[in-house]
Scaffold this motif. Structure first.
Motif, PDB file in Angstrom:
ATOM      1  N   THR A 130       0.806  -1.212   0.000  1.00 22.69           N
ATOM      2  CA  THR A 130       0.000   0.000   0.000  1.00 22.69           C
ATOM      3  C   THR A 130       0.837   1.259   0.000  1.00 22.69           C
ATOM      4  N   GLY A 131       2.108   1.159   0.359  1.00 19.98           N
ATOM      5  CA  GLY A 131       2.939   2.354   0.434  1.00 19.98           C
ATOM      6  C   GLY A 131       2.575   3.257   1.591  1.00 19.98           C
ATOM      7  N   THR A 132       1.964   2.697   2.638  1.00 21.41           N
ATOM      8  CA  THR A 132       1.523   3.526   3.764  1.00 21.41           C
ATOM      9  C   THR A 132       2.596   3.710   4.823  1.00 21.41           C
ATOM     10  N   PHE A 133       3.684   2.982   4.743  1.00 16.67           N
ATOM     11  CA  PHE A 133       4.721   3.149   5.753  1.00 16.67           C
ATOM     12  C   PHE A 133       6.090   2.830   5.164  1.00 16.67           C
ATOM     13  N   ALA A 134       7.105   3.336   5.851  1.00 18.97           N
ATOM     14  CA  ALA A 134       8.489   3.029   5.526  1.00 18.97           C
ATOM     15  C   ALA A 134       9.128   2.406   6.753  1.00 18.97           C
ATOM     16  N   TYR A 135      10.196   1.677   6.540  1.00 19.72           N
ATOM     17  CA  TYR A 135      11.011   1.223   7.654  1.00 19.72           C
ATOM     18  C   TYR A 135      12.096   2.266   7.907  1.00 19.72           C
ATOM     19  N   GLY A 136      12.403   2.475   9.160  1.00 16.90           N
ATOM     20  CA  GLY A 136      13.409   3.464   9.514  1.00 16.90           C
ATOM     21  C   GLY A 136      14.342   2.968  10.597  1.00 16.90           C
ATOM     22  N   ILE A 137      15.572   3.409  10.523  1.00 12.23           N
ATOM     23  CA  ILE A 137      16.543   3.164  11.587  1.00 12.23           C
ATOM     24  C   ILE A 137      16.872   4.502  12.225  1.00 12.23           C
ATOM     25  N   GLN A 138      16.695   4.587  13.555  1.00  8.12           N
ATOM     26  CA  GLN A 138      17.163   5.750  14.300  1.00  8.12           C
ATOM     27  C   GLN A 138      18.582   5.426  14.738  1.00  8.12           C
ATOM     28  N   LEU A 139      19.534   6.193  14.186  1.00  5.59           N
ATOM     29  CA  LEU A 139      20.942   5.819  14.254  1.00  5.59           C
ATOM     30  C   LEU A 139      21.654   6.248  15.529  1.00  5.59           C
ATOM     31  N   ALA A 140      21.239   7.365  16.092  1.00  6.55           N
ATOM     32  CA  ALA A 140      22.047   7.996  17.143  1.00  6.55           C
ATOM     33  C   ALA A 140      21.555   7.622  18.536  1.00  6.55           C
ATOM     34  N   SER A 141      22.493   7.305  19.399  1.00  6.41           N
ATOM     35  CA  SER A 141      22.185   7.040  20.807  1.00  6.41           C
ATOM     36  C   SER A 141      22.488   8.305  21.601  1.00  6.41           C
ATOM     37  N   VAL A 142      21.492   9.197  21.656  1.00  7.26           N
ATOM     38  CA  VAL A 142      21.658  10.507  22.258  1.00  7.26           C
ATOM     39  C   VAL A 142      20.451  10.773  23.160  1.00  7.26           C
ATOM     40  N   ALA A 143      20.709  11.336  24.324  1.00  5.44           N
ATOM     41  CA  ALA A 143      19.625  11.679  25.235  1.00  5.44           C
ATOM     42  C   ALA A 143      18.644  12.622  24.549  1.00  5.44           C
TER      43      ALA A 143
END
Length: 615
Positions: free
Chosen positions: A62-75
């Motif tokens: 459906t193209g309703t979502f993407a996969y994402g990686i949150q890269l940074a380990s920051v407060a």
């Protein structure tokens, strides 16, 4: 080996394809699930053709979502990890896996079939980059048996972007090399990369006359247009993938910082991106690929996001003749398909050689030898009406079991599932499969199909361009072959003759579908076995000699084979347009196990009519 590959291989014996022999209508009537309507009518059995659709949806298209990686380990940032980002609520990412290990994955994309999500991870220090697979259901990084590092890559270059051509499967990456930090001078490079051998080929420096260039990500649309985001001037560029020349489209007006993700949503053709600016602000939106401007759709959770959409390009019209050939999924190398189209009847015949879902346990923890009963094969059958402009093909998945090698013993067969085939380009396809309960653990999924051997006929591609044939197949040997005395077994052959004067090296590829020998001790639950035939030498009498290859390891639509061994040799002699002699001679060594020192000769008959003269 009756009707090449399964007891169901009689399924291709429609009136136009049948041999000049009496049809065994009683045996066909005893297998009602595997007989096409044309044959049923010929036998007056009234058995309907199989045109059953898949029972359930296989993948999100459906193209309703993407996969994402949150890269940074920051407060203050979203927790580092793997997420789903929904277009109607990008500010609330859905976590899939927030365990450690998602740092420095600055490049990510799906293969054309959207069956495998690749990531490239930068390992600091003197360690090289590595390619990983990410399981989208669990977010786990799959590296066992796959983890590879780039070979011959410039050590100081850091990969910043990856895109995989959604039609051809060609992969491109960008890298940045920091020359000095005060002042900061950088150079960016474009590479073509083989994701399976991990070998990059440098194409060009991007904007070579500029002192500071950082192409942070790449994306390619379904028409093969390659775009790059340069954060040195916050602009979108069009890039020629052949030579790396660039054309600035325009600035986007955002103060983009490091770690930006972008990807095309192949369902709507739009280029989406998550732009990271100051203080962890992340804005999700769309690029205008004509002007370079950026339309914000909302703020994602704070962080640095890499993106990939899990969908495919629109399928092209099936070019039935061009289906004929051998196909495989590179990520499960050692497994694959052969396909053959019979234009007189519209029948499509597609054997699938693969492996069990998990390696069988022989009970000996110290025994590292391959367990022979891990091999599996199926036969897929469907029909394309001649001249029909279809974009998908429904197929029945059939399986023959409990036969014996080169003996006149019938192998019962049945329908065990259904499949749907779509072609994305002349070289890439997608097969959705759905096994029935009780067969192959009832699994459903998608497998990519990449052309393995030369294209034997011209093919009209997705853009209407005709791609010429890349190989002329020898009509005397190329075909599907069976032995009426040994039902449920068979041989698929593709041969290009060597021609030194024309500069043609030649090729022979074959797939031999059979069963365990009658006296085998480790027969397994189904007794299925298969070999491939590789290479050719021409004897003085014109016979073709080839190597019998046995594939080690691998699991169904997952892990690749761990290797292959030569088990012996085979000799092929064409006796008539519809008949050949196939002689096999297995090695007299312990490593070939149940096949040791076996030899024999089989007369095989062509499935379907002889090629027309001049073909």
């Amino acid at each position: 080996m009756k009707h090449v590959l399964a007891g169901t291989l009689a399924i291709l014996a429609t009136p136009a394809l049948a041999m000049a022999q009496a049809l065994d209508c009683k045996s066909f009537a005893d297998n009602p699930g595997v007989v096409p309507g044309a044959l049923a009518q010929q036998c007056q059995a009234g058995i309907p053709a199989i045109r059953t659709p898949l029972a359930k949806a296989i993948a999100d298209e459906t193209g309703t979502f993407a996969y994402g990686i949150q890269l940074a380990s920051v407060a203050g940032f979203a927790e580092q990890g793997f997420y789903r980002l929904f277009l109607d609520d990008v500010g609330t990412p859905e976590p899939v896996n927030v365990e450690p290990g998602f740092a420095n994955i600055y490049a990510m994309d799906f293969n054309p079939a959207a069956t495998r999500l690749y990531g490239i991870q930068y390992l600091p220090g003197d360690s090289p980059h590595r390619v990983i697979l990410i399981d989208t259901q669990t977010g786990k990084q799959v590296t066992e048996g796959f983890m590879n590092t780039f070979q011959n890559f410039v050590p100081r270059d850091q990969i910043t972007g990856l895109t995989i051509d959604p039609r051809t499967g060609d992969a491109y990456v960008t890298s940045v090399n920091v020359l000095t930090n005060n002042p900061q001078l950088t150079e960016a490079r474009l590479w073509r990369v083989n994701l399976h051998t991990m070998t990059p080929t440098a194409i060009a420096n991007l904007l070579p006359d500029e002192p500071r260039v950082i192409f942070i990500d790449l994306a390619m649309d379904c028409d093969g247009n390659l775009f790059g985001h340069n954060i040195s001037d916050d602009s979108l560029y069009r890039i020629n993938p052949g030579d790396g020349t660039t054309q600035r489209i325009g600035g986007h007006g955002q103060d983009a910082n490091f770690a930006q993700g972008m990807d095309f949503n192949n369902q709507d053709g739009k280029l989406y991106a998550a732009l990271h600016t100051a203080n962890g602000n992340s804005t999700f939106g769309r690029f205008n690929t004509e002007t370079g401007s950026f339309e914000a759709m909302g703020a994602t959770a704070a962080g640095q996001w890499e993106l990939a959409f899990p969908n495919t390009c629109a399928p092209k019209v099936l070019d039935a003749d061009a289906l004929t050939g051998a196909w495989y999924a590179p990520y499960t190398s050692g497994q694959g398909f052969t396909a053959r189209y019979f234009p007189a009847s519209g029948d499509v015949f597609m054997p699938w050689f693969t492996a069990a879902i998990a390696q069988p346990d022989d009970g000996d923890d110290d025994d590292e030898e391959d367990v022979p009963n891990h091999l599996r094969w199926y036969v897929l059958f469907g029909q394309l009406e001649p001249g029909e402009d279809a974009t998908e093909l429904e197929l029945a998945i059939t399986q023959a079991t409990d036969g014996s090698f080169d003996t006149p013993q019938a192998a019962p067969s049945q329908v065990v599932g259904h499949a749907r085939l779509q072609m994305i380009s002349c070289s890439q396809g997608v097969l959705e499969y759905d096994f029935d309960e009780g067969h192959n653990e009832g699994v459903s999924g998608r497998v990519a199909m990449t052309r393995l051997i030369p294209q034997g006929t011209p093919c009209t591609d997705y853009d209407g361009q005709v791609k010429p044939a890349t190989g002329a197949y020898d009509p005397a040997l190329t075909g599907s072959w069976y032995d009426p005395e040994a039902p449920g077994q068979g041989l698929e052959l593709f041969r290009i003759a060597r021609n030194e004067d024309a500069g043609v090296n030649g090729m022979l590829y074959g797939a031999w579908f059979t069963f365990a020998p009658e006296d085998a001790e480790d027969t397994g639950p189904l007794r299925q076995r298969w070999f491939t035939l590789d290479g050719q030498s021409v004897e003085e009498n014109g016979d073709i000699k080839t190597t019998i290859v046995y594939t080690l390891g691998g699991t169904f639509d997952d892990e690749p084979a761990v290797g292959a061994l030569s088990y012996g040799t085979a000799t092929i002699k064409a006796e008539a347009c519809n008949r050949l002699k196939f002689s096999y001679d297995f090695s007299d060594t312990a490593i070939v196990g149940e096949w040791r020192d076996r030899s024999g000769e089989i007369t095989l008959y062509r499935l379907g009519p002889c090629p027309a003269q001049g073909d």
